[in-house]
Design a protein around this motif. Structure first.
Motif, PDB file in Angstrom:
ATOM      1  N   LEU A 145      -7.461  -2.037   6.494  1.00 40.82           N
ATOM      2  CA  LEU A 145      -7.427  -0.612   6.805  1.00 40.82           C
ATOM      3  C   LEU A 145      -5.990  -0.116   6.961  1.00 40.82           C
ATOM      4  CD1 LEU A 145     -10.429  -0.213   9.280  1.00 40.82           C
ATOM      5  CD2 LEU A 145     -10.258   0.597   6.922  1.00 40.82           C
ATOM      6  N   ALA A 146      -5.116  -0.963   7.493  1.00 37.33           N
ATOM      7  CA  ALA A 146      -3.710  -0.578   7.604  1.00 37.33           C
ATOM      8  C   ALA A 146      -3.097  -0.386   6.224  1.00 37.33           C
ATOM      9  CB  ALA A 146      -2.937  -1.627   8.399  1.00 37.33           C
ATOM     10  N   ALA A 147      -3.473  -1.243   5.271  1.00 40.86           N
ATOM     11  CA  ALA A 147      -2.953  -1.108   3.908  1.00 40.86           C
ATOM     12  C   ALA A 147      -3.456   0.177   3.258  1.00 40.86           C
ATOM     13  CB  ALA A 147      -3.348  -2.319   3.076  1.00 40.86           C
ATOM     14  N   GLY A 196       0.625   8.223  12.290  1.00 40.39           N
ATOM     15  CA  GLY A 196       0.101   8.002  13.628  1.00 40.39           C
ATOM     16  C   GLY A 196      -1.106   7.087  13.632  1.00 40.39           C
ATOM     17  N   ALA A 197      -1.968   7.209  12.604  1.00 39.71           N
ATOM     18  CA  ALA A 197      -3.171   6.384  12.537  1.00 39.71           C
ATOM     19  C   ALA A 197      -2.857   4.938  12.199  1.00 39.71           C
ATOM     20  CB  ALA A 197      -4.136   6.963  11.497  1.00 39.71           C
ATOM     21  N   LEU A 198      -1.710   4.697  11.582  1.00 41.35           N
ATOM     22  CA  LEU A 198      -1.364   3.347  11.135  1.00 41.35           C
ATOM     23  C   LEU A 198      -1.343   2.362  12.296  1.00 41.35           C
ATOM     24  CD1 LEU A 198      -0.565   1.874   8.532  1.00 41.35           C
ATOM     25  CD2 LEU A 198       1.809   2.415   9.038  1.00 41.35           C
ATOM     26  N   ALA A 199      -0.850   2.788  13.455  1.00 44.67           N
ATOM     27  CA  ALA A 199      -0.728   1.880  14.592  1.00 44.67           C
ATOM     28  C   ALA A 199      -2.080   1.513  15.194  1.00 44.67           C
ATOM     29  CB  ALA A 199       0.163   2.507  15.668  1.00 44.67           C
ATOM     30  N   GLY A 205       0.818  -1.210   0.000  1.00 46.17           N
ATOM     31  CA  GLY A 205       0.000   0.000   0.000  1.00 46.17           C
ATOM     32  C   GLY A 205       0.846   1.252   0.000  1.00 46.17           C
ATOM     33  N   PHE A 206       1.875   1.257   0.841  1.00 47.86           N
ATOM     34  CA  PHE A 206       2.780   2.406   0.860  1.00 47.86           C
ATOM     35  C   PHE A 206       3.438   2.606  -0.502  1.00 47.86           C
ATOM     36  CE2 PHE A 206       7.148   3.944   1.237  1.00 47.86           C
ATOM     37  CZ  PHE A 206       6.930   5.175   1.823  1.00 47.86           C
ATOM     38  N   GLY A 207       3.911   1.527  -1.107  1.00 48.52           N
ATOM     39  CA  GLY A 207       4.538   1.637  -2.421  1.00 48.52           C
ATOM     40  C   GLY A 207       3.580   2.142  -3.479  1.00 48.52           C
ATOM     41  N   THR A 208       2.310   1.723  -3.394  1.00 48.80           N
ATOM     42  CA  THR A 208       1.305   2.200  -4.347  1.00 48.80           C
ATOM     43  C   THR A 208       1.088   3.701  -4.214  1.00 48.80           C
ATOM     44  OG1 THR A 208       0.187   0.047  -4.296  1.00 48.80           O
ATOM     45  CG2 THR A 208      -1.082   1.945  -5.099  1.00 48.80           C
ATOM     46  N   GLY A 209       0.971   4.168  -2.970  1.00 44.65           N
ATOM     47  CA  GLY A 209       0.785   5.601  -2.764  1.00 44.65           C
ATOM     48  C   GLY A 209       1.986   6.407  -3.211  1.00 44.65           C
ATOM     49  N   ALA A 210       3.182   5.931  -2.867  1.00 41.03           N
ATOM     50  CA  ALA A 210       4.393   6.647  -3.275  1.00 41.03           C
ATOM     51  C   ALA A 210       4.541   6.650  -4.789  1.00 41.03           C
ATOM     52  CB  ALA A 210       5.615   6.012  -2.617  1.00 41.03           C
ATOM     53  N   GLY A 211       4.185   5.526  -5.424  1.00 40.57           N
ATOM     54  CA  GLY A 211       4.239   5.487  -6.881  1.00 40.57           C
ATOM     55  C   GLY A 211       3.256   6.440  -7.527  1.00 40.57           C
ATOM     56  N   THR A 255      -4.318   2.888   4.869  1.00 45.81           N
ATOM     57  CA  THR A 255      -3.566   3.957   5.531  1.00 45.81           C
ATOM     58  C   THR A 255      -2.154   4.050   4.970  1.00 45.81           C
ATOM     59  OG1 THR A 255      -4.838   3.513   7.547  1.00 45.81           O
ATOM     60  CG2 THR A 255      -2.889   4.887   7.772  1.00 45.81           C
ATOM     61  N   GLY A 256      -1.553   2.906   4.663  1.00 49.07           N
ATOM     62  CA  GLY A 256      -0.232   2.906   4.043  1.00 49.07           C
ATOM     63  C   GLY A 256      -0.231   3.617   2.702  1.00 49.07           C
ATOM     64  N   VAL A 257      -1.331   3.470   1.945  1.00 50.34           N
ATOM     65  CA  VAL A 257      -1.448   4.196   0.669  1.00 50.34           C
ATOM     66  C   VAL A 257      -1.400   5.703   0.924  1.00 50.34           C
ATOM     67  CG1 VAL A 257      -2.966   4.704  -1.265  1.00 50.34           C
ATOM     68  CG2 VAL A 257      -2.719   2.356  -0.479  1.00 50.34           C
ATOM     69  N   LEU A 258      -2.110   6.156   1.941  1.00 52.77           N
ATOM     70  CA  LEU A 258      -2.125   7.588   2.256  1.00 52.77           C
ATOM     71  C   LEU A 258      -0.750   8.066   2.706  1.00 52.77           C
ATOM     72  CD1 LEU A 258      -5.541   7.836   4.148  1.00 52.77           C
ATOM     73  CD2 LEU A 258      -5.053   8.398   1.763  1.00 52.77           C
ATOM     74  N   VAL A 259      -0.063   7.256   3.513  1.00 55.68           N
ATOM     75  CA  VAL A 259       1.289   7.620   3.938  1.00 55.68           C
ATOM     76  C   VAL A 259       2.197   7.775   2.724  1.00 55.68           C
ATOM     77  CG1 VAL A 259       3.327   6.884   5.224  1.00 55.68           C
ATOM     78  CG2 VAL A 259       1.064   6.545   6.211  1.00 55.68           C
ATOM     79  N   GLY A 260       2.160   6.782   1.833  1.00 55.73           N
ATOM     80  CA  GLY A 260       3.012   6.840   0.651  1.00 55.73           C
ATOM     81  C   GLY A 260       2.676   8.002  -0.259  1.00 55.73           C
TER      82      GLY A 260
END
Length: 441
Positions: free
Chosen positions: A347-349, A337-340, A300-306, A351-356
């Motif tokens: 939902l964590a994934a 902060g919301a990830l934890a 998810g993080f990689g998708t958002g960063a991409g 949130t990871g998209v939003l972080v990325g």
């Protein structure tokens, strides 16, 4: 009456259609994939050779010369030209890794052998990273630097996605020996592309790669400008590496935009690196999500960063870049902060998209602002300072992150880290020159 013709500036060629930029991008992508395969091979070889503690030692030792020599690498990039340094360091990495692969044909990996390679590779990285960061302003026009940062972000995502599976497949088929050989060949692929890259000359400099350190040093130029107009400064002493380093640090500190930018990078990275690297592993373990759950969050993080990188690559320029950078960094911090506290992997994934997405956009804009604000003759040293925080100083927070999660749990640690990232964005908003900073058109 005679008509006056006003010369018009030729339209800029978009970075994604510029052959010079594409050659650099291809070389950078191959080199980054080679990096991923190399670290995979080194970790597997160390695991098969020694204990878990010894494996950690091998991986950690490579970061020591990178941290110690990083600022000096910026001096080398400015003195000899970033293109030469990138080509030389990539060639050195190719020789070292292929040499190790050839050695493993005749013998099993020994711990001392892996330590030596890790130390040498880390030292070469200290030259490579500042130089590769200083290249974009020398291969295109300022108006395309944001787009180049987007393309670079996409290349990093491709390397992250392709490098680990490629390294794992090489290890599975032929062991670390084949993986090291694959990494060396990827470094070799990048070399002809780098050699074909042409760079723009520095202002008032005919040959960009043959800078005379005794005549054209920025340290000497600033010293001459500081001398009273009625005095003859006399013969200038030879510029030493230490003098050029201190002059570069002084330039960055006194610059109205670069100084605040580097401070924002330092604060934000301290809050970002721990949770997003070590913290995710510990969070997945505490929640019982396992490696698969952590993999979904990382994806998810990689998708958002991409997506953030693609946005910059396509759009090319973001209005009010300084303000957008600070605000997106703060939004990304809230997502950290919301990830934890995400109740499920899904939902964590998300949130990871939003972080990325938000943190990735903030990071790319920050890099573009650094490259457009810095004088090209100082860019290697300025890049070395920012890279020092992202690749050397911030990873030192891993032990603190691990101990804090063990003592208080993931939630408070992630929230504290998010607070650091918010503080970085707030510092940027408080500085008028940074808040109003714009990218070139």
């Amino acid at each position: 009456m005679t008509a006056t013709l006003t010369p018009t500036r030729a339209p800029e060629r978009p970075a994604h259609r510029d052959g010079n930029v594409l050659r650099w991008l291809g070389a950078y992508t191959a080199s980054m994939i080679g990096d991923s395969v190399y670290f995979m091979a080194l970790a597997w070889a160390a695991t098969r050779t020694g204990s878990a503690a010894q494996t950690g030692l091998v991986l950690a030792l490579g970061s020591i010369p990178r941290a110690v020599l990083m600022l000096g690498g910026g001096v080398v990039a400015d003195r000899f030209g970033p293109r030469r340094v990138v080509i030389g360091s990539d060639a050195a990495r190719c020789v070292v890794v292929l040499g190790l692969a050839g050695t493993l044909v005749f013998t099993s990996p020994a711990l001392w052998m892996l330590i030596v390679v890790a130390l040498v590779f880390g030292a070469v990285d200290a030259l490579f990273l500042p130089a590769v960061g200083a290249l974009p302003p020398r291969i295109s026009v300022p108006g395309q630097l944001a787009r180049i940062q987007g393309l670079r972000g996409l290349a990093t995502r491709v390397a992250n996605v392709a490098g680990a599976p490629l390294g794992g497949a090489a290890v599975a088929i032929g062991g670390p020996r084949l993986a090291f050989a694959a990494a060396g060949m990827l470094f070799a692929v990048s070399l002809p592309l780098l050699i074909a890259v042409r760079i723009r000359p520095l202002p008032e400099q005919k040959n960009p790669e043959e800078k005379n350190p005794e005549r054209d040093s920025p340290a000497q130029d600033s010293a001459e400008q500081d001398a009273p107009a009625h005095e003859d400064p006399g013969p200038r002493p030879p510029a030493t590496a230490w003098r050029e380093l201190t002059d570069g640090l002084r330039y960055a500190r006194r610059h109205p935009l670069l100084g605040p930018l580097l401070l924002v990078i330092a604060i934000s990275e301290l809050g970002f690196v721990g949770p997003l690297n070590l913290g995710l592993i510990l969070l997945a373990e505490q929640r019982g999500w396992g490696a698969a759950g952590m993999g979904w969050i990382v994806a998810g993080f990689g998708t958002g960063a991409g997506a953030a990188a693609l946005l910059l690559a396509v759009r090319g320029r973001v209005p009010r870049a300084g303000l957008v950078m600070c605000l997106t960094a703060m939004v990304g911090a809230v997502a950290i902060g919301a990830l934890a506290y995400a109740p499920s992997v899904a939902l964590a994934a998300v949130t990871g998209v939003l972080v990325g997405l938000f943190a990735g956009l903030a990071g790319s804009l920050c890099a573009a602002l650094v490259q457009t604000a810095a004088d090209p003759s100082y860019l290697g040293r300025v890049t070395s300072v920012s890279t020092l925080f992202t690749h050397a100083v911030s990873p030192l927070s891993y032990p603190v992150t691990g101990a804090a999660v063990a003592a208080w749990g993931a939630g408070p640690v992630f929230v504290t880290s998010a607070g650091l990232c918010v503080a970085g964005g707030a510092v940027g908003l408080a500085v008028t020159t940074l808040r109003r900073a714009e990218l070139p058109r």
